[in-house]
Design an enzyme around this catalytic site. Structure first.
Site, PDB file in Angstrom:
ATOM      1  N   GLU A 177      41.414  34.551  46.565  1.00 57.99           N
ATOM      2  CA  GLU A 177      40.794  34.631  47.899  1.00 57.99           C
ATOM      3  C   GLU A 177      39.307  34.967  47.760  1.00 57.99           C
ATOM      4  O   GLU A 177      38.829  35.288  46.682  1.00 57.99           O
ATOM      5  CB  GLU A 177      41.468  35.721  48.758  1.00 57.99           C
ATOM      6  CG  GLU A 177      42.761  35.300  49.433  1.00 57.99           C
ATOM      7  CD  GLU A 177      42.541  34.439  50.673  1.00 57.99           C
ATOM      8  OE1 GLU A 177      41.377  34.049  50.936  1.00 57.99           O
ATOM      9  OE2 GLU A 177      43.521  34.151  51.381  1.00 57.99           O
ATOM     10  N   ASN A 192      42.036  36.468  59.241  1.00 60.71           N
ATOM     11  CA  ASN A 192      41.583  35.440  58.314  1.00 60.71           C
ATOM     12  C   ASN A 192      40.457  34.629  58.952  1.00 60.71           C
ATOM     13  O   ASN A 192      40.107  34.806  60.118  1.00 60.71           O
ATOM     14  CB  ASN A 192      42.740  34.502  57.938  1.00 60.71           C
ATOM     15  CG  ASN A 192      43.177  34.680  56.501  1.00 60.71           C
ATOM     16  OD1 ASN A 192      42.333  34.781  55.603  1.00 60.71           O
ATOM     17  ND2 ASN A 192      44.472  34.730  56.267  1.00 60.71           N
ATOM     18  N   ASP A 240      44.077  29.758  57.002  1.00 61.01           N
ATOM     19  CA  ASP A 240      43.767  30.851  56.077  1.00 61.01           C
ATOM     20  C   ASP A 240      42.256  31.044  56.096  1.00 61.01           C
ATOM     21  O   ASP A 240      41.652  31.073  57.151  1.00 61.01           O
ATOM     22  CB  ASP A 240      44.325  30.513  54.690  1.00 61.01           C
ATOM     23  CG  ASP A 240      44.578  31.755  53.829  1.00 61.01           C
ATOM     24  OD1 ASP A 240      43.728  32.661  53.833  1.00 61.01           O
ATOM     25  OD2 ASP A 240      45.609  31.810  53.136  1.00 61.01           O
TER      26      ASP A 240
END
Length: 316
Positions: free
Chosen positions: A23, A161, A223
């Site tokens: 991430e 997100n 996301d």
């Protein structure tokens, strides 16, 4: 309304050792390095990149807690949101200085997606791990401390997100992954205040009983995200095996298939900001899926026609 373009650029794996859940990638222009985190691996990673090739091995920095997101610091170093707070490190693998303790129950929540705005303030959202209530929130760290800006019991999310800003800094975006929804807000650059909440784009919900390999179509859920220089919002579609490029009005302009089912977050890099990097996930995926997609968890890259926006640094 026009049908979305299907873009099929070739992807290259930048890394060979997969992360559990990669991430928060960002391109450091002075270092010509890509940085990112592996949340369950409790580590930060960086590697020099030229073109679509890593220059040498990946450098890992092990941590004692899960890192949700990171951002560069002006003048060098990193700011990072760990489970129990936001920390500053003035050098790679250096000592951590606590900037703000986490304002939630760390047994049930942790920091997740975040980044800095153009004014140098650090933003991080939280993830409510039981996932049965929308108690996640969005926080901003500035010189006066940590401020809750959105969310919680009133207008919270399950999983924060997709944080990003328009090129003019007047619109902010924030996604709730579980709700399959990206929201837009009017953003006041001077104060960081958010107003005029609206649905920017609503993805179709996950079909009941869907799992990987199902014949039932599913496009994934939002996301991480990045905005390009034309103001378009690039959203990674977790379990959807694709990125979506959304216009400033929320229309799907293009769909970009990815080589793995779970892309997690895009960012733009390279000297011209036309290299698109994505982190990906292999956490919780079945052995059959991982056998079919061995690059799951790796960082991937491709070239795109429209440049992205440069990363914003934290100003301590």
């Amino acid at each position: 309304m026009h049908a979305p373009a299907l873009l099929t650029p070739p992807w290259t794996a930048i890394t060979t050792e997969p992360d559990g859940l990669g991430e928060s990638p960002f391109w450091h222009p002075q270092e010509e390095r890509l940085y990112w985190v592996d949340i369950p691996g409790r580590r930060i990673a960086r590697v020099a990149v030229q073109g679509l090739q890593a220059q040498g091995p990946v450098d890992y920095w092990p941590l004692t807690q899960e890192p949700g997101c990171i951002a560069p610091m002006q003048g060098g170093g990193l700011v990072m949101a760990l489970r129990d707070g936001i920390y500053l490190a003035r050098e790679w693998s250096g000592p951590l200085q606590l900037l703000a303790a986490a304002p939630y129950d760390t047994s049930k929540q942790r920091f997740n997606d975040g980044k800095c705005d153009a004014q140098g303030r650090f933003w991080a959202g939280s993830l409510y791990e039981p996932k049965d209530q929308a108690l996640g929130a969005l926080y901003m760290l500035d010189g006066q401390g940590l401020h809750a800006m959105l969310g919680g019991a009133k207008d919270g999310v399950v999983t924060a997100n997709g944080l990003a800003w328009s090129p003019d800094g007047r619109t902010a975006y924030w996604a709730d992954t579980a709700a399959h929804q990206v929201r837009a807000f009017d953003f006041e650059p001077a104060t960081g205040q958010l107003s005029a909440t609206r649905v920017f784009h609503q993805m179709a919900s996950k079909p009941v009983g869907w799992s990987w390999g199902s014949d039932i179509p599913y496009g994934g859920r939002p996301d991480g995200a990045a905005v390009d220089s034309e103001g378009c919002y690039w959203s990674a579609q977790y379990e959807g095996q694709r990125l979506l490029r959304l216009s400033p009005t929320g229309e799907v302009l293009a769909e970009v298939p990815t080589p793995v089912p779970c892309p997690t977050m895009p960012c733009f890099g390279g000297p011209d900001l036309k290299t698109l990097f994505i982190t990906t996930s292999r956490q919780g995926r079945s052995p059959q899926e991982l056998a079919q997609y061995p690059e799951a968890g790796c960082v991937l890259a491709t070239r795109v026609e429209v440049a992205g926006l440069p990363v914003s640094a934290y100003r301590a």
